[in-house]
Design a protein around this motif. Structure first.
Motif, PDB file in Angstrom:
ATOM      1  N   LEU A   1       1.297  -0.824  -0.189  1.00  0.00           N
ATOM      2  CA  LEU A   1      -0.024  -0.423   0.108  1.00  0.00           C
ATOM      3  C   LEU A   1       1.162   1.501  -0.064  1.00  0.00           C
ATOM      4  O   LEU A   1       0.571   2.139  -0.686  1.00  0.00           O
TER       5      LEU A   1
ATOM      6  N   LEU B   1      -5.198  -5.715   5.288  1.00  0.00           N
ATOM      7  CA  LEU B   1      -4.898  -5.555   4.349  1.00  0.00           C
ATOM      8  C   LEU B   1      -5.800  -5.870   2.803  1.00  0.00           C
ATOM      9  O   LEU B   1      -5.444  -7.154   2.903  1.00  0.00           O
TER      10      LEU B   1
ATOM     11  N   ILE C   1      -5.865  -6.696  -1.286  1.00  0.00           N
ATOM     12  CA  ILE C   1      -4.881  -6.656  -2.551  1.00  0.00           C
ATOM     13  C   ILE C   1      -5.438  -7.499  -3.611  1.00  0.00           C
ATOM     14  O   ILE C   1      -5.404  -8.984  -3.600  1.00  0.00           O
TER      15      ILE C   1
ATOM     16  N   ALA D   1      -4.227  -1.434  -3.576  1.00  0.00           N
ATOM     17  CA  ALA D   1      -4.568  -1.920  -2.234  1.00  0.00           C
ATOM     18  C   ALA D   1      -5.840  -1.391  -1.615  1.00  0.00           C
ATOM     19  O   ALA D   1      -5.652   0.037  -2.015  1.00  0.00           O
ATOM     20  N   ALA D   2      -5.260  -1.513  -0.551  1.00  0.00           N
ATOM     21  CA  ALA D   2      -6.907  -0.749   0.501  1.00  0.00           C
ATOM     22  C   ALA D   2      -7.225  -1.516   1.630  1.00  0.00           C
ATOM     23  O   ALA D   2      -6.636  -3.123   2.128  1.00  0.00           O
TER      24      ALA D   2
ATOM     25  N   HIS E   1      -7.530   3.152   3.588  1.00  0.00           N
ATOM     26  CA  HIS E   1      -6.421   3.870   2.210  1.00  0.00           C
ATOM     27  C   HIS E   1      -6.462   3.287   1.263  1.00  0.00           C
ATOM     28  O   HIS E   1      -7.081   1.707   1.645  1.00  0.00           O
ATOM     29  N   ALA E   2      -6.461   3.339   0.756  1.00  0.00           N
ATOM     30  CA  ALA E   2      -6.544   3.009  -0.858  1.00  0.00           C
ATOM     31  C   ALA E   2      -5.812   3.713  -1.720  1.00  0.00           C
ATOM     32  O   ALA E   2      -5.563   4.785  -1.739  1.00  0.00           O
TER      33      ALA E   2
END
Length: 315
Positions: A158, A194, A196, A206-207, A220-221
């Motif tokens: 990420l 996470l 992927i 990725a997030a 977050h991504a």
């Protein structure tokens, strides 16, 4: 909804950063509050808290926060009562009548976008834009696969994509050190995951999500610029929603969005992205201050306004 910023896991993470965290509870209420510093001195901040089942319970929580602030020498308490026993529409008058004042800026989003999972997942899919459903169902034809990880080492995937996004758009992500500590603290505890997307064995998007007892929060991504045309970020979000449904969670919180009447808002682009997954908007009362040491809080307000006036004159 249980907001992640008021969970013991978030408190554990904050302590891992070296911060002092207080957690208290009583009949129908609880809060997690973090000691912070600003020009007024010490501040006691309850992100998306306190949590209360009724207005009476909220008053008890507020009294406990005030007592704690005096005990630890905080000038004021900063709260965000998103689930405090009253409706957002009546928040302004209720909070002002209790001596609270709107903070200069909201620290957490005042508007968020929620997808309800308490239904058959086919109905969740049906509420999305057709392109989202089609990508989710057909992305495998382009050799894209998805996996989840709770290995803190994978946070580097990420971070690399966030660096790409920052270079391309000028976006300023959280620091590598901060997100690395998030991974070290929350992923082994099962509180962060996470997701992927991979193609030909290599990651392309990725997030990172946080989980409370009933809610998954999209935090977050980012994606690999070289694979932007695949739009893997869309089926990645649907995948993390499907996983949340399988785990028995009731909501996915896609986090902050822009107001509908502000098409030029800096969040307008990813607001449209989030709304493409169906769901509903939710409004919060915002961030409020409760002065405990009125002299110090008053001096802080005067100094803040003076700085704002100076910046205006300079510009």
């Amino acid at each position: 909804m249980e907001y992640f910023l008021q969970t013991p896991q978030w408190g554990q993470f904050q302590r891992s950063l070296g911060r002092t965290v207080h957690e208290e509870s009583g009949p129908g209420w609880h809060f997690l509050a973090i000691e912070e510093k600003n020009p007024a001195g010490k501040v006691l901040y309850a992100p998306y808290g306190p949590v209360a089942e009724s207005l009476q319970a909220f008053d008890a929580a507020l009294a406990a926060l005030s007592a704690l602030a005096r005990k630890c020498g905080a000038a004021f308490v900063r709260i965000e009562p998103v689930s405090a026993g009253f409706e957002t529409a009546e928040a302004d008058s209720l909070l002002r009548s209790r001596g609270l004042r709107p903070a200069p800026t909201s620290q957490q989003p005042e508007l968020s976008w929620i997808v309800d999972l308490d239904q058959d997942f086919k109905d969740v899919l049906a509420a999305m834009k057709p392109v989202n459903r089609n990508l989710y169902r057909n992305i495998h034809k382009k050799d894209v696969t998805f996996r989840s990880s709770q290995d803190p080492q994978d946070i580097r995937i990420l971070l690399n994509f966030l660096h790409m996004t920052a270079r391309r758009s000028g976006f300023k992500p959280q620091s590598d050190e901060y997100l690395t500590q998030v991974a070290r603290s929350l992923m082994p505890a099962g509180a962060a995951t996470l997701f992927i997307a991979e193609r030909h064995g290599g990651p392309i998007a990725a997030a990172l999500v946080y989980d409370s007892a009933d809610t998954r929060t999209y935090a977050h991504a980012a994606l690999d610029d070289a694979h932007r045309k695949l739009s893997a970020g869309i089926p990645l979000v649907v995948t993390l929603m499907a996983d949340a449904k399988e785990r028995g969670l009731k909501f996915v919180d896609l986090w902050g969005v822009a107001p509908e009447d502000q098409p030029d808002h800096k969040w307008a682009g990813f607001t449209a992205f989030k709304k493409s997954f169906g769901g509903r908007g939710i409004a919060y009362p915002g961030t409020w201050d409760l002065p405990v040491n009125r002299l110090r809080y008053g001096a802080y307000q005067v100094a803040r306004k003076a700085r704002e006036k100076l910046r205006t004159l300079r510009s």
